[in-house]
Design a protein around this motif. Structure first.
Motif, short mmCIF file in Angstrom:
data_model
loop_
_atom_site.label_atom_id
_atom_site.label_comp_id
_atom_site.label_asym_id
_atom_site.label_seq_id
_atom_site.Cartn_x
_atom_site.Cartn_y
_atom_site.Cartn_z
N THR A 1 0.49 -0.65 -0.55
CA THR A 1 -0.35 0.33 -0.22
C THR A 1 0.66 1.10 -0.05
O THR A 1 2.53 1.59 0.05
CB THR A 1 -0.95 0.15 1.58
OG1 THR A 1 -0.54 -0.11 3.01
CG2 THR A 1 -1.95 -0.81 1.19
N GLY B 1 -4.34 2.32 -1.72
CA GLY B 1 -4.18 3.78 -1.45
C GLY B 1 -2.69 4.14 -2.65
O GLY B 1 -1.52 4.05 -2.03
N ASP C 1 -1.31 6.75 1.25
CA ASP C 1 -2.62 5.77 2.56
C ASP C 1 -1.60 6.84 3.74
O ASP C 1 -1.13 7.18 4.23
CB ASP C 1 -1.77 4.08 2.30
CG ASP C 1 -2.44 3.72 3.49
OD1 ASP C 1 -2.53 3.79 4.31
OD2 ASP C 1 -2.03 1.99 3.06
N PHE D 1 -6.26 6.73 0.06
CA PHE D 1 -7.04 5.88 1.22
C PHE D 1 -6.46 6.10 2.51
O PHE D 1 -5.53 6.80 3.01
CB PHE D 1 -6.14 4.20 0.92
CG PHE D 1 -6.88 3.18 2.44
CD1 PHE D 1 -7.56 2.59 1.79
CD2 PHE D 1 -5.96 2.82 3.42
CE1 PHE D 1 -8.48 1.48 2.78
CE2 PHE D 1 -7.05 2.55 4.02
CZ PHE D 1 -7.97 1.56 3.54
#
Length: 577
Positions: free
Chosen positions: A424, A452, A456, A484
């Motif tokens: 991520t 993400g 993220d 995200f």
């Protein structure tokens, strides 16, 4: 390695015997250390090919010559560059010198003609257990490294000067108001300046002398490659414990291909090392140590100006951090390039509780361990400021460009583009206890494989006057193509203002929130924001809100597929469809 760390490589008590030890080591290694008279510098290009540049540090008589240090080039910067955004600095960041290890890389910025590695072959759905071959990270494992020096590193240089020439080298350097030339034996001083001939032993002796003399200014031979073979306490050069400035004059400092594993520099307590117009390459830490090129202890300082840090690594990429620089002290980086370095966390730079300021620099094609490596630049419980810089085409497990945990990171007027996270946070990963400020920057064309794609965010963050465009996730059930948001602290909040979130995708099966995904219990505030033309497999394609979204000012959430906000568990104010 994740989590809390110590202060890096343990300090070792030093006595007056240190300098004697080094001098004995120099004499013992005299038959093995390389003296480069006719030097060839090899720069690794984008495609991995080698460009050779004949050195100009040899006179017609075959003797090394130290030329006056030339001011590093700073061309290509507009008069109003201070006010430019990340797209501008994507074109102008980095060391423009001839030894730029990232030469030819990615100057096209976030939307230019650069190859779309970040969106193509790098979204290969690597999982936590996945492993891939990396040429940079495995360099030197079997003694057959790719580097910037020729076969002369092993003691078989082609050159016109013999050992007998060492005694009467002629130097012509910057002597203030003086233009005259003098003959000196070995390295020599002139008005508190030390001119170091093209011999690694002479560089070692010059640093020993500078440490004993409360510091000094060293001027290296123009375009020389100083190939190091002597290892002491995991270092190829004496530990820096005084203020020492090294003017590279286009030179390269490299570990010999067949030498023991060691980093190039260590900056100890009281050390203040300034490097300019220099390339650092092929450093490789001893077992269990960090910082393949430079290790800065907690009471040390490092300043890099027009320096290229390339092809440095660690003993074990699955366990040791910072192929380039490990910092627990204070480090300043200007107009420099970090390329093709490898380590578990912070492949180019690991800031472990220290302070780092980066400006006008480029970080490209660095790699971490595919299964759990964190960040090309990792900030752990420290202070990190990045401005006017480019971070592109790097590969990690989390935080393809920057990884922040426990500490404050500022990113201003920079471009974070074409990076890949096997897990991520393709561009940036922010852990719950850290905080992030992004201004006037571009985060685009990154891949966060499982979520993400661009960012993220698990801690408090502010994104303003910035663009989060054309990022993607690739796996199934991989939310947040652009951003995200999954906050881990009750009082944490993310604010985005005067920014665009556009063209991001979460195309995997059952993936939602092509533009922004907000998890349950998280809060996002939007002010004067455009969320447009994002895509996800399932609704909502613009903003998937499972928490709380507040809106202020002019909000445009349009042209997202399959919906703008419909399908969210919670409503999004000022969003229709």
């Amino acid at each position: 390695m994740s989590g809390s760390r110590g202060t890096g490589t343990p300090h070792r008590p030093k006595t007056a015997a240190l300098s004697r030890h080094w001098k004995m080591a120099v004499l013992a290694a005299a038959g093995f250390a390389t003296m480069v008279s006719t030097t060839t510098v090899v720069a690794v290009t984008d495609a991995g090919a080698a460009e050779t540049h004949p050195a100009t540090a040899v006179t017609n008589s075959g003797k090394s010559k130290v030329a006056p240090p030339a001011a590093p080039a700073r061309d290509g910067v507009d008069a109003d560059a201070e006010s430019q955004d990340g797209d501008y600095w994507a074109e102008h960041a980095g060391n423009p010198g001839p030894n730029d290890g990232g030469k030819g890389d990615d100057r096209s910025g976030s939307k230019g003609e650069a190859d779309k590695e970040g969106k193509g072959d790098s979204g290969d759905k690597r999982g936590k257990g996945g492993k891939e071959n990396r040429s940079a990270s495995k360099e030197g494992k079997d003694g057959k490294e790719k580097g910037s020096a020729s076969k002369g590193d092993e003691g078989k240089e082609k050159g016109s000067a013999s050992k007998g020439d060492e005694g009467n080298e002629k130097y012509s350097g910057d002597r203030g108001d003086h233009d005259e030339k003098h003959d000196y034996k070995r390295h020599h001083r002139d008005h508190d300046k030390t001119f170091v001939e093209c011999d690694p032993n002479e560089l070692i002796v010059a640093i020993i002398d500078a440490n004993q003399d409360s510091g000094g200014d060293l001027y290296l031979a123009e375009d020389c490659t100083y190939t190091l073979t002597v290892n002491q306490d995991g270092n190829g050069l004496p530990r820096i414990i005084q203020p020492i400035t090294i003017h590279g004059n286009g030179a390269t400092i490299a570990r010999a291909a067949n030498a023991d594993q060691f980093r190039l520099f260590e900056v100890g307590a009281g050390g203040d090392l300034k490097l300019s117009d220099l390339t650092l390459t092929r450093g490789k830490t001893a077992e269990g140590q960090e910082g393949g090129a430079v290790n800065v202890n907690s009471a040390g300082r490092l300043d890099l100006d027009h320096v290229t840090v390339t092809n440095n690594t660690v003993d074990d990429i699955e366990d040791d951090d910072a192929g380039g620089i490990y910092n627990a002290g204070v480090t300043t980086i200007r107009s420099s390039t970090f390329s093709r370095n490898a380590g578990e966390d912070g492949s180019a730079l690991f800031n472990d509780g220290g302070k780092v300021e980066i400006s006008g620099s480029k970080f490209t094609r660095n790699v971490t361990d595919a299964s759990d490596g964190l960040g090309t630049i990792r900030n752990f419980a420290g202070s990190l400021k990045i401005s006017k810089s480019l971070i592109s085409h790097n590969t990690t497990d989390e935080g393809g460009g920057v990884y922040v945990d426990e500490g404050v990171a500022e990113i201003e007027r920079s471009a974070i583009v074409h990076n890949v996270a096997a897990s991520t946070g393709g561009g940036v990963f922010l852990e719950g206890q850290g905080s992030l400020h992004v201004r006037h920057s571009t985060i685009s064309d990154n891949v966060g494989t499982s979520g993400g794609g661009g960012l993220d965010l698990e801690g408090s963050a502010v994104i303003e006057d910035s663009k989060v465009d054309d990022n993607t996730t690739t796996q199934n059930e991989a939310p947040g193509g652009g951003i995200f948001v999954a906050l881990q602290q009750e009082d944490a909040e993310v604010a985005i203002r005067d920014s665009t979130v556009s063209g991001n995708q979460a195309p995997g099966n059952d993936s939602v929130g092509g533009g922004i995904f907000v998890s349950e219990g998280s809060t996002l505030t939007l002010t004067d924001v455009k969320v447009t033309e994002n895509l996800s497999d399932e609704p909502a394609g613009g903003i998937q809100n499972n928490g709380t979204v507040n809106t202020n000012g002019k909000i445009r959430i349009i042209d997202n597929v399959p919906t703008n906000c419909d399908g969210s568990a919670q409503p999004v104010p000022n969003c229709f469809g």
